[in-house]
Design an enzyme around this catalytic site. Structure first.
Site, mmCIF file in Angstrom:
data_model
loop_
_atom_site.group_PDB
_atom_site.id
_atom_site.type_symbol
_atom_site.label_atom_id
_atom_site.label_comp_id
_atom_site.label_asym_id
_atom_site.label_seq_id
_atom_site.Cartn_x
_atom_site.Cartn_y
_atom_site.Cartn_z
ATOM 1 N N GLN A 1 -3.991 -1.651 10.004
ATOM 2 C CA GLN A 1 -4.004 -2.952 9.339
ATOM 3 C C GLN A 1 -4.561 -4.022 10.276
ATOM 4 O O GLN A 1 -4.166 -4.122 11.442
ATOM 5 C CB GLN A 1 -2.582 -3.313 8.878
ATOM 6 C CG GLN A 1 -2.490 -4.576 8.041
ATOM 7 C CD GLN A 1 -3.207 -4.478 6.691
ATOM 8 O OE1 GLN A 1 -3.325 -3.404 6.108
ATOM 9 N NE2 GLN A 1 -3.700 -5.594 6.190
ATOM 10 N N ASP B 1 -10.640 2.964 4.802
ATOM 11 C CA ASP B 1 -10.926 1.529 4.706
ATOM 12 C C ASP B 1 -12.432 1.271 4.657
ATOM 13 O O ASP B 1 -12.859 0.165 4.311
ATOM 14 C CB ASP B 1 -10.378 0.800 5.943
ATOM 15 C CG ASP B 1 -9.043 0.121 5.683
ATOM 16 O OD1 ASP B 1 -8.791 -0.250 4.529
ATOM 17 O OD2 ASP B 1 -8.278 -0.039 6.653
ATOM 18 N N LYS C 1 0.848 -1.202 0.000
ATOM 19 C CA LYS C 1 0.000 0.000 0.000
ATOM 20 C C LYS C 1 0.884 1.254 0.000
ATOM 21 O O LYS C 1 0.624 2.219 -0.718
ATOM 22 C CB LYS C 1 -0.921 -0.010 1.228
ATOM 23 C CG LYS C 1 -1.985 -1.091 1.183
ATOM 24 C CD LYS C 1 -2.756 -1.209 2.492
ATOM 25 C CE LYS C 1 -3.698 -2.406 2.459
ATOM 26 N NZ LYS C 1 -4.440 -2.623 3.719
HETATM 27 N N1 GUN Z 1 -6.828 -6.774 6.531
HETATM 28 C C1 GUN Z 1 -7.293 -7.462 5.461
HETATM 29 N N2 GUN Z 1 -7.828 -6.603 4.564
HETATM 30 C C2 GUN Z 1 -7.685 -5.372 5.075
HETATM 31 C C3 GUN Z 1 -8.022 -4.079 4.602
HETATM 32 O O1 GUN Z 1 -8.588 -3.874 3.517
HETATM 33 N N3 GUN Z 1 -7.700 -3.051 5.415
HETATM 34 C C4 GUN Z 1 -7.093 -3.232 6.607
HETATM 35 N N4 GUN Z 1 -6.845 -2.161 7.358
HETATM 36 N N5 GUN Z 1 -6.767 -4.408 7.082
HETATM 37 C C5 GUN Z 1 -7.066 -5.472 6.312
#
Ligand code: GUN
Length: 300
Positions: free
Chosen positions: A97, A120, A53
């Site tokens: 995350q 998110d 990311k």
């Molecule tokens: N863990 C798995 N997918 C995601 C996501 O899209 N965002 C975040 N913050 N954690 C995740």
């Protein structure tokens, strides 16, 4: 075999579009959009996701920083960091995350993020606004990426029966929210299946579009797929493979070799939904920055 939907190429296009949006924003005299990523502990998969990311942000001209906390960090330390990022106007998006270490309450942390920085789309305010079809909400990146992939592949979901296997708050439920709405890229008839669903193979066989988001390697087999269906594989599972260089490799929730010959279109793993997720996160962060730059025209 049907068409292979190239998520990597599509994500590249979207990232190029985001980069243009960033340039336009900066040309108006604004700073680049900023994404703050919080990583707690050293889960190997989470480290890879956050790094990807971060790199994608840099590629598209966004500012990004990874805030690392130890696996045993106290609740107050994590909430304190979220508060600081909420209060700092230079961050347009905050992502923590997931999964978090077991001693931390994920829901509490999600709800601590200001909804207008929750790129998110996990905060209940955003989840609720997406379900209600209200403007200005952040859609969670994975289901938004799936919707965008279908759109860009020319696959119409209007009136189609979409069967979603998996009911997580991150994928299954928001996927249903997005596709059941009235309007472009939606208007689907949606069924959400899960571990307690009776006659799962039979329901899957009714799908015009089957979205697999269960988190179990190769769970969807050929006998569960109607001839000519579109299959979208959201799964990322690491399985042992002695012939692979690392002794393991990534596979989806779909038994690709068995299912692909029956489909009209299918997404691969890797190179399908995964890259789209990152692209949509960048788009949400750009949208957040745009709203912040036009406070009177924007909506929270
Ligand atoms: N863990 C798995 N997918 C995601 C996501 O899209 N965002 C975040 N913050 N954690 C995740």
């Amino acid at each position: 075999m049907g068409t292979l939907i190239d998520g990597k190429a599509m994500a590249g296009q979207i990232q190029a579009e985001v980069a243009l949006g960033v340039q336009a924003l900066c040309a108006e005299g604004h700073r680049p959009p900023g994404l703050a990523a919080v990583l707690v502990g050293e889960d190997p998969a989470s480290q890879v996701y956050v790094r990807n990311k971060h790199k994608a942000c840099q590629g598209a001209g966004l500012r990004s920083e990874i805030f690392r906390l130890p696996a045993d960090c106290p609740r107050e330390q994590l909430l304190g960091l979220v508060d600081l990022l909420n209060a700092d106007p230079s961050w347009d998006g905050i992502l923590v995350q997931l999964p978090l270490p077991a001693h931390l309450d994920e829901q509490e942390v999600i709800e601590r993020i200001q909804p207008h920085k929750d790129v998110d789309g996990f905060h209940p305010v955003n989840a609720g606004r997406v379900l209600a079809g209200l403007p200005g909400a952040f859609s969670p990146a994975t289901p938004a990426g799936v919707q965008e992939m279908l759109k860009r592949s020319g696959i119409s979901v209007a009136g189609a029966h979409v069967v979603i296997v998996g009911r997580s708050n991150i994928v299954g439920k928001p996927m249903a929210s997005l596709l059941v709405q009235k309007g472009e890229g939606a208007d689907a008839t949606v069924t959400v299946c899960h571990s307690r669903t009776r006659n799962l193979p039979e329901i899957c066989r009714q799908a015009d579009i089957l979205v697999a988001a269960i988190g179990r390697a190769r769970f969807i087999t050929a006998d569960m797929v109607k001839e000519g269906a579109v299959v979208v594989d959201v799964g990322i599972n690491r399985v042992e493979d002695p012939s692979a260089p690392k002794g393991s490799r990534l596979v989806g929730d779909v038994d690709f070799e068995g299912v692909a010959p029956r489909c009209s279109a299918i997404t691969p793993v890797p190179g399908g939904v995964g890259p789209m997720t990152i692209a949509m996160l960048l788009r949400n962060t750009l949208d957040s920055a745009r709203r912040r730059s036009r406070p009177l025209g924007g909506r929270v």
